[in-house]
Design a protein around this motif. Structure first.
Motif, short mmCIF file in Angstrom:
data_model
loop_
_atom_site.label_atom_id
_atom_site.label_comp_id
_atom_site.label_asym_id
_atom_site.label_seq_id
_atom_site.Cartn_x
_atom_site.Cartn_y
_atom_site.Cartn_z
N TYR A 149 0.82 -1.21 0.00
CA TYR A 149 0.00 0.00 0.00
C TYR A 149 0.86 1.27 0.00
O TYR A 149 0.52 2.26 -0.66
CB TYR A 149 -0.93 0.01 1.22
CG TYR A 149 -2.02 -1.02 1.16
CD1 TYR A 149 -3.14 -0.85 0.33
CD2 TYR A 149 -1.96 -2.18 1.92
CE1 TYR A 149 -4.14 -1.79 0.27
CE2 TYR A 149 -2.95 -3.14 1.88
CZ TYR A 149 -4.05 -2.94 1.05
OH TYR A 149 -5.04 -3.88 0.99
N VAL A 150 1.95 1.24 0.73
CA VAL A 150 2.82 2.41 0.81
C VAL A 150 3.42 2.73 -0.56
O VAL A 150 3.34 3.88 -1.03
CB VAL A 150 3.93 2.19 1.86
CG1 VAL A 150 4.98 3.30 1.77
CG2 VAL A 150 3.34 2.14 3.26
N TYR A 151 3.96 1.72 -1.22
CA TYR A 151 4.58 1.97 -2.53
C TYR A 151 3.52 2.23 -3.61
O TYR A 151 3.74 3.04 -4.52
CB TYR A 151 5.47 0.78 -2.93
CG TYR A 151 6.75 0.72 -2.16
CD1 TYR A 151 7.77 1.63 -2.40
CD2 TYR A 151 6.96 -0.24 -1.18
CE1 TYR A 151 8.95 1.59 -1.70
CE2 TYR A 151 8.14 -0.29 -0.47
CZ TYR A 151 9.14 0.61 -0.73
OH TYR A 151 10.30 0.58 -0.02
N GLY A 152 2.38 1.58 -3.51
CA GLY A 152 1.33 1.80 -4.50
C GLY A 152 0.76 3.20 -4.43
O GLY A 152 0.62 3.89 -5.46
N MET A 153 0.43 3.65 -3.24
CA MET A 153 -0.11 5.00 -3.09
C MET A 153 0.94 6.05 -3.40
O MET A 153 0.62 7.14 -3.91
CB MET A 153 -0.65 5.20 -1.67
CG MET A 153 -1.92 4.43 -1.40
SD MET A 153 -2.73 4.91 0.14
CE MET A 153 -1.43 4.58 1.31
N SER A 154 2.20 5.75 -3.12
CA SER A 154 3.26 6.71 -3.47
C SER A 154 3.38 6.88 -4.97
O SER A 154 3.49 8.00 -5.48
CB SER A 154 4.59 6.23 -2.89
OG SER A 154 4.54 6.13 -1.49
N ALA A 155 3.32 5.78 -5.71
CA ALA A 155 3.43 5.87 -7.17
C ALA A 155 2.24 6.60 -7.78
O ALA A 155 2.40 7.48 -8.64
CB ALA A 155 3.54 4.46 -7.75
N ILE A 156 1.01 6.26 -7.32
CA ILE A 156 -0.18 6.92 -7.87
C ILE A 156 -0.20 8.40 -7.50
O ILE A 156 -0.55 9.27 -8.31
CB ILE A 156 -1.46 6.20 -7.37
CG1 ILE A 156 -1.49 4.77 -7.91
CG2 ILE A 156 -2.71 6.96 -7.80
CD1 ILE A 156 -2.63 3.93 -7.35
N GLY A 157 0.19 8.72 -6.26
CA GLY A 157 0.23 10.11 -5.83
C GLY A 157 1.25 10.93 -6.61
O GLY A 157 1.00 12.10 -6.95
N CYS A 158 2.41 10.33 -6.92
CA CYS A 158 3.44 11.05 -7.70
C CYS A 158 2.94 11.34 -9.11
O CYS A 158 3.16 12.44 -9.64
CB CYS A 158 4.72 10.23 -7.74
SG CYS A 158 5.60 10.15 -6.17
N LEU A 159 2.27 10.39 -9.73
CA LEU A 159 1.74 10.61 -11.07
C LEU A 159 0.66 11.69 -11.08
O LEU A 159 0.63 12.55 -11.98
CB LEU A 159 1.19 9.30 -11.64
CG LEU A 159 2.21 8.19 -11.93
CD1 LEU A 159 1.50 6.92 -12.40
CD2 LEU A 159 3.23 8.64 -12.97
N ALA A 160 -0.22 11.66 -10.07
CA ALA A 160 -1.28 12.67 -10.01
C ALA A 160 -0.72 14.06 -9.75
O ALA A 160 -1.13 15.04 -10.39
CB ALA A 160 -2.29 12.28 -8.92
N MET A 161 0.25 14.17 -8.84
CA MET A 161 0.84 15.47 -8.55
C MET A 161 1.66 15.98 -9.73
O MET A 161 1.73 17.19 -9.98
CB MET A 161 1.71 15.37 -7.31
CG MET A 161 0.93 15.27 -6.01
SD MET A 161 -0.11 16.71 -5.69
CE MET A 161 1.11 18.00 -5.62
N HIS A 162 2.30 15.07 -10.46
CA HIS A 162 3.06 15.49 -11.64
C HIS A 162 2.14 16.10 -12.69
O HIS A 162 2.46 17.15 -13.29
CB HIS A 162 3.80 14.28 -12.21
CG HIS A 162 4.55 14.57 -13.47
ND1 HIS A 162 4.03 14.30 -14.73
CD2 HIS A 162 5.77 15.14 -13.69
CE1 HIS A 162 4.89 14.67 -15.65
NE2 HIS A 162 5.97 15.18 -15.06
N ALA A 163 1.01 15.47 -12.93
CA ALA A 163 0.07 16.02 -13.91
C ALA A 163 -0.49 17.36 -13.44
O ALA A 163 -0.64 18.31 -14.23
CB ALA A 163 -1.07 15.02 -14.14
N LEU A 164 -0.79 17.48 -12.16
CA LEU A 164 -1.35 18.72 -11.63
C LEU A 164 -0.34 19.86 -11.67
O LEU A 164 -0.67 21.00 -12.06
CB LEU A 164 -1.83 18.49 -10.19
CG LEU A 164 -2.49 19.68 -9.48
CD1 LEU A 164 -3.75 20.11 -10.22
CD2 LEU A 164 -2.80 19.34 -8.03
N LEU A 165 0.89 19.59 -11.29
CA LEU A 165 1.92 20.64 -11.28
C LEU A 165 2.29 21.08 -12.69
O LEU A 165 2.62 22.25 -12.91
CB LEU A 165 3.15 20.15 -10.52
CG LEU A 165 2.98 19.97 -9.02
CD1 LEU A 165 4.23 19.34 -8.41
CD2 LEU A 165 2.68 21.30 -8.34
#
Length: 255
Positions: A149-165
């Protein structure tokens, strides 16, 4: 008796003639002539040193060293020694800079400290990997196996923040920079998971502590993003999605 003498004379008779000796002497003389001609030819050839350059002759004459111990000349230039001296250290080639890691860690621990945009814009993933492992290890000590869960949420969160930024900033940002900032700002969440090992967080004090940690992580991440991407005046807009992401980690820690 006469028969014995006649047999004796017949026994020592030979057909050997002097012509054979002459031929032997002639063949021996021809061999000597051949050897003499070879010797004269070798004598007419110039020495091998006549074809050698003068530099080799001078270097061989000036050699004063011993066998397997060549002489050292101060004019000798060893290029490979200078090449090794000019090479950067191994940690620098791998992109691991402990001074920058320490500065980023202090920036996260002190949300009021101004962040250095040149350092925060680096794609350093050493600290984030360590903090993710520390979060998973402290959750494991609390009896929760949540590495996936830690690595999965980290990967999804990084992709979402990258698109937003990329939509909000003018210059844009790389995946490595987003992962580095979000990973370093995970350090307060490690403190929350460490406290979950000592006492239970399922109560009002635990909920208040979790809200405080979420605000801490989101404030540090938004401050670093605004300084690295020159997005002044947009810190609250960046802090909101960061708070949502770190809220998921808080839910894993509390429940």
């Amino acid at each position: 008796m006469s028969n014995f003498e006649q047999f004796h004379l017949d026994f020592y008779q030979s057909n050997y003639t002097i012509d054979d000796q002459g031929e032997g002497y002639n063949s021996y003389g021809s061999n000597e002539n051949l050897y003499g001609s070879k010797k004269s030819q070798t004598g007419d050839q110039p020495p091998a040193s006549a074809f050698a350059p003068s530099e080799m002759l001078l270097s061989s004459q000036s050699y004063t060293g011993q066998i397997l111990q060549p002489t050292y000349s101060p004019n000798t230039h060893l290029g490979y020694v200078d090449g090794f001296d000019e090479e950067p250290p191994l940690l620098e080639e791998l992109g691991i800079n402990f001074e920058h890691i320490w500065q980023k860690t202090l920036t996260v621990l002190n949300p009021m400290k101004p962040a250095d945009g040149s350092i925060m814009n680096e794609t350093d993933l050493t600290g984030p990997m360590v903090f993710c492992l520390a979060l998973g290890a402290t959750l494991l000590l609390a009896g929760k196996v949540h590495f996936g869960y830690v690595y999965g949420m980290s990967a999804i969160g990084c992709l979402a923040m990258h698109a937003l930024l990329n939509l909000m900033s003018v210059s844009g940002v790389s995946h490595g920079c987003v992962a580095s900032v979000l990973g370093y700002c995970l350090l307060p969440m490690v403190i929350l998971s460490s406290s979950a090992v000592v006492f239970s967080l399922q109560g009002i004090p635990g909920t208040l502590l979790a809200l405080f940690i979420i605000g801490w992580c989101s404030l540090s991440a938004s401050k670093i993003f605004t300084s690295a991407l020159a997005m002044e005046g947009q810190q609250l807009l960046i802090a909101y999605p960061c708070a949502l992401l770190y809220g998921l980690f808080a839910l894993l820690t509390v429940f």
